[in-house]
Enzyme design. Sequence first.
Site, PDB file in Angstrom:
ATOM      1  CG  ASP A  96      -2.261   0.540   1.217  1.00  0.00           C
ATOM      2  OD1 ASP A  96      -2.283   1.459   0.410  1.00  0.00           O
ATOM      3  OD2 ASP A  96      -3.141   0.111   1.611  1.00  0.00           O
ATOM      4  CG  ASP A 197      -4.320   5.894   0.817  1.00  0.00           C
ATOM      5  OD1 ASP A 197      -5.200   4.995   1.055  1.00  0.00           O
ATOM      6  OD2 ASP A 197      -4.344   6.833   1.551  1.00  0.00           O
ATOM      7  CD  GLU A 252      -9.042   4.669  -0.935  1.00  0.00           C
ATOM      8  OE1 GLU A 252      -9.759   4.232  -0.289  1.00  0.00           O
ATOM      9  OE2 GLU A 252      -7.896   5.134  -0.746  1.00  0.00           O
ATOM     10  CG  HIS A 326      -8.481  -0.969   5.238  1.00  0.00           C
ATOM     11  ND1 HIS A 326      -8.613  -1.043   3.872  1.00  0.00           N
ATOM     12  CD2 HIS A 326      -7.877   0.158   5.611  1.00  0.00           C
ATOM     13  CE1 HIS A 326      -7.899   0.222   3.318  1.00  0.00           C
ATOM     14  NE2 HIS A 326      -7.625   0.943   4.367  1.00  0.00           N
ATOM     15  CG  ASP A 327     -10.923   2.420   4.292  1.00  0.00           C
ATOM     16  OD1 ASP A 327     -10.340   2.625   5.387  1.00  0.00           O
ATOM     17  OD2 ASP A 327     -10.097   2.692   3.147  1.00  0.00           O
TER      18      ASP A 327
HETATM   19  C1  GLC Z   1      -7.620   5.528   2.564  1.00  0.00           C
HETATM   20  C2  GLC Z   1      -7.421   4.375   3.306  1.00  0.00           C
HETATM   21  C3  GLC Z   1      -7.817   4.797   4.442  1.00  0.00           C
HETATM   22  C4  GLC Z   1      -7.305   6.013   5.079  1.00  0.00           C
HETATM   23  C5  GLC Z   1      -7.339   7.023   4.184  1.00  0.00           C
HETATM   24  C6  GLC Z   1      -6.248   8.202   4.464  1.00  0.00           C
HETATM   25  O1  GLC Z   1      -8.909   5.759   2.241  1.00  0.00           O
HETATM   26  O2  GLC Z   1      -7.952   3.360   2.581  1.00  0.00           O
HETATM   27  O3  GLC Z   1      -7.980   3.629   5.695  1.00  0.00           O
HETATM   28  O4  GLC Z   1      -7.830   6.617   6.284  1.00  0.00           O
HETATM   29  O5  GLC Z   1      -6.958   6.607   2.721  1.00  0.00           O
HETATM   30  O6  GLC Z   1      -4.983   7.752   4.211  1.00  0.00           O
END
Ligand code: GLC
Length: 549
Positions: A96, A197, A252, A326-327
Amino acid sequence: MKWWQKATVYQIYPRSFQDSNGDGIGDINGIIQRLDYLQDLGIELIWLTPMYVSPGRDNGYDIADYYQIDPIFGDLADFERLLKEAHQRGIKIMMDMVVNHTSDQHRWFQESLKGKDNPYHDYYLWRDPVDGHEPNNWLSKFSGSAWEYVPALNQYYLHLYEKRMPDLNWRNPQLREEIYQMMQFWADLGIDGLRLDVINNISKDKDFPNDTFETPSDDGRNFYTNGPHVHEYIHEMYERVFGPNNFVTVGELSSTPVSEAIRYTNPEREELSMAFTFHHVKVDYTGGKKWTLGQYRLSDLKRILSQWQTEMAAGGGWNALFWSNHDQPRAISRFLDDGQYRDQSAKLLALVEFGLQGTPYIYQGEEIAMKNANFTSIDQYQDAESINAYHQMLADGISEDLAIKILQQKSRENCRIPMQWDMTANHGFTTGMPWLQPVVADDYSVATKAQAPDSVFAFYQQLVALRKTEPVLIEGQYQLLAPEDEAVYTYQRQLGDKKVRVIANFTDQTQQRANAAVKAVMMSNYPDQQLTTDQITLRPYEAVMLEIE
Ligand code: GLC
Ligand code: CA
């Protein structure tokens, strides 16, 4: 066809996967111990959420040193051993990478605080006050303003996320150069790809205009999501890092329309391998708002998934497929039934996901039907996003009771509880005090549930294997049937004269539907599906994958 189009990805949240030294936090050696389990599942690629040195304000998404593994997880030697052990089992590793922001503890930010003429000042997005206030009205995704004031400089810095996570200035070519060198460092160590990310947020409108707040998403997003230079920057990353190292990459991409996702992932553009998007998991946001008790209509879910299926294929893009990460709260608790029909529900979700076009992702524990944590007190939460949202809800006049219920439904902490390996203390996750409380009374674990031939685990195993041997699942054209049906999701994939149909009953009621003539039952979440030629009876949460005439 690329190897990762047929592969299945398994997402590991290392902190909650397997602790090997009793400190209550999962670590690299713990992951190594469980590689045989993952090989058995058949996955070919692991996505590891961040393990770099970090003060842990956002569980590692706040990076203080990109070149080191955080001691809570191990060290670089452990990481190299993980790579080697995974590769020996035919499993690739995707790290990541968080490059929209760093931790405020990162050396660059510490330097940038020293003065406006410090060479690192311009690595971040500093602005002077406007009329003594924030430079604009943008909101942080973790509640409150997206700007933080630093009196010593009489300036604000931008943080789209937690306030100790300042956003980087991608217009600065030196910053970009440092990022590419750092990515190359990990490539040289032997990683196979990157999950990037919030990568579609790295290019901000240079004028930082106010947003309109006409809808909940007019909160600044219009001026940094898929911003002016983002495709240039990602193409540059591709030329410098992804291409030469033959990386698989997933971006993402939240709040992104299909047209943009196509631009990110059509191979001719040389940007990313695949798009991780969220429209389908926002289907229960009431009025576009996350922190509400939401319901969803199956027809909406189908419409969203189908639009992505059809339009991405037409534009030559490639989807990542997922229900949980995880979110997100656990999809089984949120959209289906984690009680009486828990196994059927878990298998239904798997079948619907794996039948779609794209690369499927399994989030740790999904393969054993893990469910939401359902914490009953705010003290059980550690996640900054959830805690901030809770206080914001109370400030907005929502009762404590309701706020807790909303967190039980929507908080990402639900899925961050430790992996359930067995029925010993803490589900075999740790011999110490787990960093986050597990669901003690749950009898679902790898040891108790993954062995049976009709287990959820075995079902995933079969689906993972099926995608390796059935080209129709990879390349077949997608078609939605009966779009208005609020109980049953039916879609078809076709390649040449091979036709595969997925039929899934999203309710706890028996449903009867017309069907085409069946050649074979490929997958089914009840042991004894009885098929007549032109009708199908679906029991509660029943789902089948059929080859049809
Ligand atoms: C992404 C991650 C999340 C994090 C955010 C800020 O959305 O998946 O877990 O809090 O980025 O880095
Ligand atoms: Ca540990």
